[in-house]
Design a protein around this motif. Sequence first.
Motif, short mmCIF file in Angstrom:
data_model
loop_
_atom_site.label_atom_id
_atom_site.label_comp_id
_atom_site.label_asym_id
_atom_site.label_seq_id
_atom_site.Cartn_x
_atom_site.Cartn_y
_atom_site.Cartn_z
N UNK A 192 6.08 27.69 -10.61
CA UNK A 192 6.31 26.60 -11.55
C UNK A 192 5.41 26.67 -12.78
N UNK A 193 4.45 27.60 -12.74
CA UNK A 193 3.54 27.75 -13.86
C UNK A 193 2.47 26.68 -13.89
N UNK A 194 1.59 26.77 -14.88
CA UNK A 194 0.51 25.78 -15.00
C UNK A 194 1.06 24.46 -15.50
N UNK A 195 0.39 23.38 -15.10
CA UNK A 195 0.76 22.06 -15.58
C UNK A 195 0.47 21.99 -17.08
N UNK A 196 1.40 21.52 -17.89
CA UNK A 196 1.15 21.39 -19.33
C UNK A 196 -0.13 20.61 -19.61
N UNK A 197 -0.92 21.05 -20.57
CA UNK A 197 -2.23 20.48 -20.83
C UNK A 197 -2.17 18.99 -21.13
N UNK A 198 -1.09 18.53 -21.80
CA UNK A 198 -1.01 17.11 -22.16
C UNK A 198 -0.87 16.20 -20.94
N UNK A 199 -0.52 16.80 -19.76
CA UNK A 199 -0.38 16.01 -18.54
C UNK A 199 -1.60 16.12 -17.61
N UNK A 200 -2.52 17.01 -17.95
CA UNK A 200 -3.65 17.23 -17.05
C UNK A 200 -4.46 15.96 -16.84
N UNK A 201 -4.78 15.28 -17.95
CA UNK A 201 -5.67 14.11 -17.84
C UNK A 201 -5.04 13.00 -17.01
N UNK A 202 -3.79 12.64 -17.31
CA UNK A 202 -3.13 11.57 -16.56
C UNK A 202 -2.89 11.99 -15.11
N UNK A 203 -2.52 13.26 -14.91
CA UNK A 203 -2.29 13.75 -13.54
C UNK A 203 -3.58 13.74 -12.73
N UNK A 204 -4.68 14.10 -13.39
CA UNK A 204 -5.97 14.12 -12.69
C UNK A 204 -6.34 12.73 -12.20
N UNK A 205 -6.26 11.72 -13.07
CA UNK A 205 -6.67 10.38 -12.66
C UNK A 205 -5.70 9.76 -11.67
N UNK A 206 -4.43 10.10 -11.79
CA UNK A 206 -3.47 9.62 -10.79
C UNK A 206 -3.77 10.25 -9.44
N UNK A 207 -4.10 11.54 -9.45
CA UNK A 207 -4.50 12.23 -8.22
C UNK A 207 -5.75 11.58 -7.62
N UNK A 208 -6.71 11.24 -8.48
CA UNK A 208 -7.94 10.62 -7.99
C UNK A 208 -7.67 9.23 -7.40
N UNK A 209 -6.74 8.52 -8.04
CA UNK A 209 -6.38 7.20 -7.51
C UNK A 209 -5.80 7.33 -6.10
N UNK A 210 -4.90 8.29 -5.91
CA UNK A 210 -4.33 8.53 -4.58
C UNK A 210 -5.43 8.94 -3.60
N UNK A 211 -6.28 9.88 -4.01
CA UNK A 211 -7.30 10.42 -3.12
C UNK A 211 -8.29 9.35 -2.68
N UNK A 212 -8.84 8.62 -3.65
CA UNK A 212 -9.85 7.61 -3.33
C UNK A 212 -9.25 6.47 -2.50
N UNK A 213 -8.03 6.04 -2.86
CA UNK A 213 -7.41 4.94 -2.12
C UNK A 213 -7.09 5.33 -0.69
N UNK A 214 -6.46 6.49 -0.52
CA UNK A 214 -6.11 6.93 0.83
C UNK A 214 -7.35 7.20 1.66
N UNK A 215 -8.36 7.78 1.05
CA UNK A 215 -9.63 8.02 1.76
C UNK A 215 -10.24 6.68 2.17
N UNK A 216 -10.23 5.72 1.26
CA UNK A 216 -10.84 4.43 1.55
C UNK A 216 -10.17 3.68 2.68
#
Length: 444
Positions: free
Chosen positions: A33-57
């Motif tokens: 699928x190739x690399x994630x387009x750079x303009x989506x990295x920031x939003x994807x990162x924080x959405x990923x962190x939201x999932x990770x921290x919430x599920x971990x918690x």
Amino acid sequence: MRLKQYIKELGKAFLLGIGIFIVLLLIRYFSGQGWLPLEYWWSSFWLNQLFSVTLYGVNMVIVDFCLSRYRSQFFQLRYLSIAFAGHILVTLIAIFFLNAFADMVVNGLSWEAFLDRQSLTYYQTAFIISMVLTVVFYVFYYWKYKKDRQVTEQKIIAGAATASFDALKNQLDPHFLFNSLNVLTSLIEENPDQAQKFTTSLSKVYRYVLEQKSKQLVPLSEELAFAKTYMSLLKMRFEDSVVFEIDSSAAAQEAKIVPLALQLLLENAVKHNAITPEKKLKVTVSATADRLLIRNNRQPKESVKKSSGVGLQNIRQRYALLTRMPIEIDQNEDHFQVSIPLIKNEIIMQTQEDYLTDKRYARAKEQVEKMKGFYSHFAIYLFMCVVFIWLNFRSGGFPWAIFPIAGWGLGVAGHAADTFNWNPIFDRDWEERKIREFMDKDNL
């Protein structure tokens, strides 16, 4: 879980989320699928962190609740099943609300559009990652739990050994031995016949010590006979200034006590009280239904250092290894009395052979429980391997299933090594070889 600790765990969740984000990017790249387009990295990162921290918690809340509620019983299959049911439930609920937030708040979809997108694939990635990490956490927590329990058991064994050592160390006060030898020296010159009796009694005292030092309990009748011999030495030393009486209530008891406990209490009475012809020390031994009472009149020495309490502590430690019945002390200006438990025949503690048999049974039972735990873990692992491979086959592309299978497999291998005491590097032959090597060295 305290707030400070919970914040610390959320920090771990954030770091873990970074790792998950990197792994997901690599899977996306190697699956074509190739690399994630750079303009989506920031939003994807924080959405990923939201999932990770919430599920971990939310999963840590389940972990903390189960560990605090079930404690040492937690790793039984029944309680583990309850815990995993809780993990599955809160994980699915959390993913539902996280997906709702991502679709409706971040992407601007309507509630109806969000509901239309609901499907199994919509949950599988976050759910699988959450469950794999939960299982890995429990595997490592179980390993840590086993190690901590081994340390605790060693501390208990060490405490018992220390108590036994203190018991032997304090069986006869060194001052008593030195004083007895001084009395013997004077008697040899003044009264040879009395010196001979003194020597005979002293030899009986030490013979009894050697015979009883390795026993947990001795018959009360033997201990009373020893006390008479011991007090005869004191009477030779203090003549008529010591009065020792054994009440018929004690002599009639058919029970057992800790060996040499009576001697320690008699020695304490002599050590801490002034003894003169004008101030006689009166010691009486009597009994109730379940206790032996050692009582003496109080006439403290004018110049004596503060008692360390080692003798009484010694008796407490040894009784604590055998029964929950406490040592009781009653004292006032006139008397000092110690009450120690009598162990009756019907509630007598195990003999050494019975203890070893029970210990072997307990170890065998523990090994069976360990094997049951491992086989259950291995069966779950095999089932999840099939699930991972099926999901990977359905999704196509990069074989991402090898990551959870390999990571979980390492945990299973560690569990197997702990269960079957297997170590491919430091095996039994290596241990024996090294032991012989060090034993042959002169500097050890």
